[in-house]
Enzyme design. Structure first.
Site, PDB file in Angstrom:
ATOM      1  N   GLN A  40      21.554  -6.317 -17.891  1.00 23.91           N
ATOM      2  CA  GLN A  40      21.233  -7.672 -18.352  1.00 23.91           C
ATOM      3  C   GLN A  40      22.508  -8.504 -18.485  1.00 23.91           C
ATOM      4  OE1 GLN A  40      18.139  -8.810 -18.596  1.00 23.91           O
ATOM      5  NE2 GLN A  40      18.656 -10.816 -19.393  1.00 23.91           N
ATOM      6  N   ASP A  50      17.416  -6.396  -9.354  1.00 19.22           N
ATOM      7  CA  ASP A  50      17.705  -7.788  -9.701  1.00 19.22           C
ATOM      8  C   ASP A  50      18.086  -8.595  -8.461  1.00 19.22           C
ATOM      9  OD1 ASP A  50      17.439  -8.769 -12.300  1.00 19.22           O
ATOM     10  OD2 ASP A  50      19.232  -7.747 -13.007  1.00 19.22           O
ATOM     11  N   LYS A  55      10.786  -7.099 -20.491  1.00 18.24           N
ATOM     12  CA  LYS A  55      10.789  -6.327 -19.239  1.00 18.24           C
ATOM     13  C   LYS A  55      10.254  -4.922 -19.499  1.00 18.24           C
ATOM     14  CE  LYS A  55      14.525  -9.142 -17.401  1.00 18.24           C
ATOM     15  NZ  LYS A  55      15.940  -9.318 -17.056  1.00 18.24           N
TER      16      LYS A  55
HETATM   17  N1  GUN Z   1      20.155 -12.921 -17.406  1.00 17.61           N
HETATM   18  C1  GUN Z   1      19.362 -13.996 -17.204  1.00 17.61           C
HETATM   19  N2  GUN Z   1      18.458 -13.750 -16.227  1.00 17.61           N
HETATM   20  C2  GUN Z   1      18.712 -12.487 -15.795  1.00 17.61           C
HETATM   21  C3  GUN Z   1      18.102 -11.663 -14.803  1.00 17.61           C
HETATM   22  O1  GUN Z   1      17.166 -12.052 -14.090  1.00 17.61           O
HETATM   23  N3  GUN Z   1      18.632 -10.419 -14.681  1.00 17.61           N
HETATM   24  C4  GUN Z   1      19.682  -9.981 -15.424  1.00 17.61           C
HETATM   25  N4  GUN Z   1      20.144  -8.745 -15.213  1.00 17.61           N
HETATM   26  N5  GUN Z   1      20.269 -10.729 -16.355  1.00 17.61           N
HETATM   27  C5  GUN Z   1      19.773 -11.976 -16.535  1.00 17.61           C
END
Ligand code: GUN
Length: 292
Positions: A96, A119, A52
């Site tokens: 995350q 998100d 990311k």
């Molecule tokens: N863990 C797995 N996929 C995601 C996501 O899209 N965002 C976040 N914050 N955690 C994740």
């Protein structure tokens, strides 16, 4: 059979985002700034968060990575979330998941200001999504919608079967596919670990979205001829024949399922890159909505 090439599509989106950043810069505006919080040292989570941050660099966004120790208390993490809510420099941020067991994920998600929740996990954004109101869509389902759209997949009136009901993928995906929208208007069946006769249901799908987290779960006898199959799973499986020592598998047994499909997303190079592209789209939008 045609591949739903998420890697190439995400690359195109990154080019579009780069241009969007340049346009805003030329107008004297700031550049989008995403912050990512990671708690602990889980290998997979680190890989995702690093991707990311790297993508931010590629598209010309600013990024801030906040790495916190596994034993951070819930209060301390809530305080960090509050700092990010109040930090005018940050347009959007993510925490995350998963978080260590001693931290209540719902509490953290609820603490994120909805206007910075890129998100799309906050109940306000989920509720707005249900009502087809402007909101931040969760990145993985939004990435799948974008992929289907860019391949001009007809969804209206089709039977879409979603396997998996997670908060992050399966549940929001099912909502997006029944909504009255360009990609949507499906008749949706959502299935999960307690579903009986899953193979019969999946075999009736025109569009099959698989997000249950079991390597190669979907086999050829579970898929209708001509179906569109989207594979959300990604698993590292040991493979001594490779130099890396592992290979990546999806939730779909690709080699035997692909020949039956009209379209199928591969793993890797399918949904994964689209998830990150959607996060970037949401971050740009968060900045635009803030009006700076
Ligand atoms: N863990 C797995 N996929 C995601 C996501 O899209 N965002 C976040 N914050 N955690 C994740």
């Amino acid at each position: 059979m045609q591949l739903l090439d998420g890697k190439a599509t995400a690359e195109k989106i990154r080019e579009e985002l780069k241009l969007a950043v340049e346009t805003r810069k030329s107008r004297g505006q700031k550049i989008p700034h995403l912050a990512a919080v990671i708690v602990g040292s889980d290998g997979a989570s680190r890989t995702y968060v690093n991707s990311k941050v790297k993508t931010c660099e590629k598209v010309g966004f600013k990024s801030t990575l906040i790495e916190l120790a596994t034993d951070i208390s819930e209060e301390e993490l809530l305080a960090k979330v509050n700092d990010l809510n109040l930090d005018d420099e940050i347009d959007g941020f993510i925490v995350q998941l998963p978080l260590p067991k001693h931290i209540d994920e719902h509490k953290i998600t609820l603490a994120i200001r909805p206007s910075k929740d890129v998100d799309g996990f906050h109940p306000e954004n989920i509720g707005r999504m249900m009502l087809n109101l402007p909101c931040f869509l969760p990145a993985t389902p939004a990435g799948i919608v974008e992929l289907l759209d860019r391949y001009a997949i007809e969804t209206s009136g089709k039977h879409c079967v979603v396997i998996g009901r997670s908060n992050i993928v399966g549940s929001p995906m099912s909502i997006l596919m029944w909504r009255n929208a360009k990609i949507g208007n499906c008749t949706v069946t959502i299935t999960h670990s307690r579903t009986k006769h899953l193979d019969e249901i999946s075999k009736s799908a025109d569009i099959l979205i698989v997000a249950l987290g079991k390597p190669e779960f979907v086999t050829k006898d579970m898929v209708k001829d001509g179906a569109v199959v989207v594979d959300v799973g990604i698993h590292r499986v040991e493979d001594a024949s490779r130099r890396s020592g592992f290979k990546l598998l999806g939730d779909v047994k690709f080699d035997e399922v692909a020949p039956k499909c009209s379209f199928i997303s591969p793993v890797p190079g399918g949904v994964g890159p689209m998830t990150i592209a959607s996060l970037m789209i949401n971050t740009l939008r968060a900045m635009d909505l803030k009006g700076n």
